[in-house]
Design a protein around this motif. Structure first.
Motif, PDB file in Angstrom:
ATOM      1  N   PHE A 239       1.128   5.311  -6.740  1.00 31.21           N
ATOM      2  CA  PHE A 239       1.695   4.751  -5.506  1.00 31.21           C
ATOM      3  C   PHE A 239       1.907   3.243  -5.642  1.00 31.21           C
ATOM      4  N   PHE A 240       0.902   2.529  -6.128  1.00 31.61           N
ATOM      5  CA  PHE A 240       1.049   1.072  -6.276  1.00 31.61           C
ATOM      6  C   PHE A 240       2.241   0.735  -7.160  1.00 31.61           C
ATOM      7  N   GLN A 241       2.437   1.504  -8.222  1.00 35.67           N
ATOM      8  CA  GLN A 241       3.563   1.256  -9.127  1.00 35.67           C
ATOM      9  C   GLN A 241       4.895   1.540  -8.437  1.00 35.67           C
ATOM     10  N   GLN A 242       4.962   2.679  -7.735  1.00 40.57           N
ATOM     11  CA  GLN A 242       6.200   3.026  -7.042  1.00 40.57           C
ATOM     12  C   GLN A 242       6.539   2.002  -5.963  1.00 40.57           C
ATOM     13  N   LYS A 243       5.513   1.576  -5.243  1.00 42.58           N
ATOM     14  CA  LYS A 243       5.770   0.640  -4.147  1.00 42.58           C
ATOM     15  C   LYS A 243       6.207  -0.720  -4.694  1.00 42.58           C
ATOM     16  N   ALA A 244       5.627  -1.149  -5.804  1.00 46.95           N
ATOM     17  CA  ALA A 244       6.033  -2.411  -6.412  1.00 46.95           C
ATOM     18  C   ALA A 244       7.505  -2.359  -6.809  1.00 46.95           C
ATOM     19  N   ALA A 245       7.912  -1.251  -7.408  1.00 50.78           N
ATOM     20  CA  ALA A 245       9.308  -1.104  -7.811  1.00 50.78           C
ATOM     21  C   ALA A 245      10.233  -1.072  -6.599  1.00 50.78           C
ATOM     22  N   ARG A 246       9.778  -0.416  -5.543  1.00 52.86           N
ATOM     23  CA  ARG A 246      10.596  -0.295  -4.339  1.00 52.86           C
ATOM     24  C   ARG A 246      10.777  -1.653  -3.654  1.00 52.86           C
ATOM     25  N   PHE A 247       9.703  -2.411  -3.518  1.00 53.97           N
ATOM     26  CA  PHE A 247       9.812  -3.735  -2.909  1.00 53.97           C
ATOM     27  C   PHE A 247      10.710  -4.642  -3.748  1.00 53.97           C
ATOM     28  N   ALA A 248      10.587  -4.558  -5.070  1.00 51.09           N
ATOM     29  CA  ALA A 248      11.434  -5.375  -5.935  1.00 51.09           C
ATOM     30  C   ALA A 248      12.903  -5.007  -5.753  1.00 51.09           C
ATOM     31  N   ALA A 249      13.184  -3.708  -5.572  1.00 54.19           N
ATOM     32  CA  ALA A 249      14.562  -3.250  -5.431  1.00 54.19           C
ATOM     33  C   ALA A 249      15.203  -3.752  -4.154  1.00 54.19           C
ATOM     34  N   VAL A 250      14.412  -3.879  -3.085  1.00 51.38           N
ATOM     35  CA  VAL A 250      14.978  -4.340  -1.813  1.00 51.38           C
ATOM     36  C   VAL A 250      14.740  -5.830  -1.590  1.00 51.38           C
ATOM     37  N   GLY A 251      14.154  -6.500  -2.592  1.00 53.99           N
ATOM     38  CA  GLY A 251      14.007  -7.948  -2.530  1.00 53.99           C
ATOM     39  C   GLY A 251      12.980  -8.442  -1.551  1.00 53.99           C
ATOM     40  N   LEU A 252      11.886  -7.692  -1.370  1.00 53.37           N
ATOM     41  CA  LEU A 252      10.838  -8.082  -0.433  1.00 53.37           C
ATOM     42  C   LEU A 252       9.520  -8.279  -1.166  1.00 53.37           C
ATOM     43  N   PRO A 253       8.650  -9.152  -0.645  1.00 54.06           N
ATOM     44  CA  PRO A 253       7.342  -9.341  -1.280  1.00 54.06           C
ATOM     45  C   PRO A 253       6.514  -8.068  -1.175  1.00 54.06           C
ATOM     46  N   ASN A 254       5.725  -7.822  -2.198  1.00 52.81           N
ATOM     47  CA  ASN A 254       4.912  -6.609  -2.280  1.00 52.81           C
ATOM     48  C   ASN A 254       3.568  -6.840  -1.595  1.00 52.81           C
ATOM     49  N   VAL A 255       3.400  -6.292  -0.386  1.00 51.45           N
ATOM     50  CA  VAL A 255       2.169  -6.507   0.365  1.00 51.45           C
ATOM     51  C   VAL A 255       0.990  -5.743  -0.234  1.00 51.45           C
ATOM     52  N   PHE A 256       1.266  -4.809  -1.143  1.00 49.19           N
ATOM     53  CA  PHE A 256       0.198  -4.044  -1.789  1.00 49.19           C
ATOM     54  C   PHE A 256      -0.232  -4.656  -3.121  1.00 49.19           C
ATOM     55  N   GLN A 257       0.335  -5.793  -3.483  1.00 49.87           N
ATOM     56  CA  GLN A 257       0.053  -6.385  -4.791  1.00 49.87           C
ATOM     57  C   GLN A 257      -1.317  -7.046  -4.904  1.00 49.87           C
ATOM     58  N   PRO A 258      -1.825  -7.736  -3.870  1.00 50.95           N
ATOM     59  CA  PRO A 258      -3.104  -8.447  -4.041  1.00 50.95           C
ATOM     60  C   PRO A 258      -4.216  -7.526  -4.517  1.00 50.95           C
ATOM     61  N   PRO A 259      -5.013  -7.970  -5.492  1.00 53.04           N
ATOM     62  CA  PRO A 259      -6.093  -7.120  -6.025  1.00 53.04           C
ATOM     63  C   PRO A 259      -7.071  -6.649  -4.952  1.00 53.04           C
ATOM     64  N   GLU A 260      -7.368  -7.516  -3.967  1.00 54.42           N
ATOM     65  CA  GLU A 260      -8.317  -7.115  -2.931  1.00 54.42           C
ATOM     66  C   GLU A 260      -7.742  -6.014  -2.041  1.00 54.42           C
ATOM     67  N   THR A 261      -6.413  -6.022  -1.852  1.00 51.79           N
ATOM     68  CA  THR A 261      -5.780  -4.960  -1.065  1.00 51.79           C
ATOM     69  C   THR A 261      -5.858  -3.635  -1.810  1.00 51.79           C
ATOM     70  N   GLN A 262      -5.571  -3.658  -3.094  1.00 50.27           N
ATOM     71  CA  GLN A 262      -5.659  -2.433  -3.876  1.00 50.27           C
ATOM     72  C   GLN A 262      -7.101  -1.926  -3.947  1.00 50.27           C
ATOM     73  N   ALA A 263      -8.046  -2.846  -4.063  1.00 46.89           N
ATOM     74  CA  ALA A 263      -9.459  -2.445  -4.088  1.00 46.89           C
ATOM     75  C   ALA A 263      -9.866  -1.801  -2.767  1.00 46.89           C
ATOM     76  N   PHE A 264      -9.326  -2.307  -1.664  1.00 50.20           N
ATOM     77  CA  PHE A 264      -9.611  -1.727  -0.349  1.00 50.20           C
ATOM     78  C   PHE A 264      -9.183  -0.266  -0.290  1.00 50.20           C
ATOM     79  N   PHE A 265      -7.973   0.036  -0.710  1.00 48.23           N
ATOM     80  CA  PHE A 265      -7.494   1.415  -0.656  1.00 48.23           C
ATOM     81  C   PHE A 265      -8.237   2.310  -1.639  1.00 48.23           C
ATOM     82  N   ARG A 266      -8.614   1.764  -2.789  1.00 44.56           N
ATOM     83  CA  ARG A 266      -9.431   2.567  -3.717  1.00 44.56           C
ATOM     84  C   ARG A 266     -10.761   2.937  -3.073  1.00 44.56           C
ATOM     85  N   MET A 267     -11.352   1.978  -2.362  1.00 43.59           N
ATOM     86  CA  MET A 267     -12.631   2.249  -1.719  1.00 43.59           C
ATOM     87  C   MET A 267     -12.481   3.255  -0.578  1.00 43.59           C
ATOM     88  N   LEU A 268     -11.353   3.199   0.135  1.00 41.52           N
ATOM     89  CA  LEU A 268     -11.132   4.129   1.240  1.00 41.52           C
ATOM     90  C   LEU A 268     -11.119   5.576   0.775  1.00 41.52           C
TER      91      LEU A 268
END
Length: 421
Positions: A239-268
């Protein structure tokens, strides 16, 4: 009814040494028609866990303020906490799990994890929700100002439905403004056919059959919902990979990129206690045939009783895009939710075409903004001004589309790709 206040002057919570974080740092009391309401400020979650879990069990309260959700955010982000515990005649009546966000000289108290919550309520007991309507708004404001004045400048509770499931929010009397975004829901019946009946059911069934035929022609698919930790982690990384590619394609910053954000979802995904409430479960369309094993679409769902919320979704545009695997995944998740007794499938906050195609119910959200100190008054005024501006822009489709193009080109230097994700 006049407020009778008690206040203990203390240092700001984030200035306390680590070994003092469990210390109670003041509060206030108010005599109400229903009894004495007392607020106490805490800075550590653990001492409140038992009462916290008791309040979160009430189906009216949002999963986003549950102990496990907040714990995962606190452990991965580490912001100072200001936990407001309220007791009505000694019985736990409310809990606002707040964290402090610093912005220049401003200290804003917001619900824990607010950047990634779709629906915020706070935690309230049923008796307090009934009693709150009889508390004078001025007294309620004064109570919170007194309890929080040595800790923050502004109390900011965003994305709060003031009317939810036939009940008025107990803090609806505090100053607020309608958020520029609503949330979108599909009420569910016992079967998929009954659930989509209020929509254009004939067109939706036809689209579903077309999606199935196209995927079968490409080799078939599986709707997967992994339960093993390793499979869940692997799917989340996809998901993180797909979302990064999708945000890049539409020219928007990737809100899921920060390591602490990804760690949060892993913990969830690792915090599921096995009950009926699920902090986060992952669903996906896994392809067979020529794309065997590839993941075409992913979604993350949370469930609180009979309320299912879609937290995020992604698609891989390079795989069977003409079959609309993201739309198919929604069909499958909604169908499963209906068959397992859910009453509401919530697509979350934000206006997008695919949500309007699926939903026949919108819920207005409001931002509660209570200045605590002088700096908070200016911040609340600024927040209101920005919200009104965003509402005006979103109310003008042509202006909104133009600003989206400018924003995308400013980020990537290229015109944005069309996105329905």
């Amino acid at each position: 009814m006049r407020a009778h206040m008690r206040h203990d002057a203390m240092a700001f919570a984030e200035d306390l040494p680590d070994d003092d974080l469990a210390v109670v740092t003041g509060g206030a009391t108010l005599d109400t028609p229903a009894g004495r309401l007392s607020l106490t400020i805490h800075h550590s979650m653990a001492p409140l866990e038992a009462g916290w879990r008791e309040l979160e069990a009430d189906s009216w309260n949002s999963l986003h303020q549950s102990y496990d959700w907040c714990c995962a955010w606190v452990k991965t982000h580490g912001n100072p906490l200001v936990l407001v515990e309220g007791r009505l005649d000694g019985q736990m009546a409310l809990l606002l799990p707040l964290e402090i966000e610093r912005s220049f000289l401003l200290r804003r108290a917001q619900l824990i994890g607010s950047p990634f919550t779709n629906f915020n309520s706070g935690l309230f007991s049923a008796p307090f929700r009934r009693a709150a309507a009889d508390i004078a708004p001025h007294d309620l404001e004064a109570l919170f100002v007194e309890a929080l004045r040595d800790h923050v400048d502004l109390l900011s509770l965003t994305h709060v439905p003031l009317d939810w499931r036939g009940e008025r929010h107990p803090l609806a009397a505090l100053p607020h403004i309608r958020n520029q975004n609503a949330s979108f829901q599909l009420p569910l019946a016992a079967t998929m056919e009954e659930s989509i009946a209020p929509l254009n059911a004939k067109s939706r069934r036809k689209k579903y059959r077309t999606q199935i035929r196209k995927l079968e022609a490409a080799g078939g698919y599986d709707h997967i919902r992994p339960t093993q930790a390793g499979e869940q982690r692997a799917l989340l990384e996809t998901f993180f990979q797909q979302k990064a590619a999708r945000f890049a394609a539409v020219g928007l910053p990737n809100v899921f990129q920060p390591p602490e954000t990804q760690a949060f979802f892993r913990m969830l995904i690792e915090s599921d206690r096995g009950g009926s409430d699920v902090p986060l479960e992952l669903h996906a369309i896994r392809l067979k045939g020529e794309h065997d094993g590839k993941i075409a679409a992913i979604a993350g769902l949370s469930r609180k009783g009979d309320h299912v919320i879609c937290q995020f979704g992604s698609i891989d545009d390079s795989l069977v895009a003409d079959a609309s695997p993201g739309e198919l995944l929604f069909w499958l998740m909604i169908e499963r939710s209906a068959l397992t007794g859910a009453a509401v499938f919530d697509f979350g906050i934000g206006d997008q075409d695919y949500k309007r195609r699926w939903c026949n119910t919108q819920t207005e959200h409001h931002d509660i903004l209570l200045p605590i100190r002088p700096a908070g008054r200016f911040a609340a005024m600024t927040h209101r001004g920005m919200t009104r501006t965003k509402t005006l822009i979103k109310g003008n489709p042509h202006l909104y589309a133009l600003i989206q193009r400018w924003r995308a080109m400013g980020t990537s230097g290229q015109p944005p790709a069309k996105s329905d994700d």
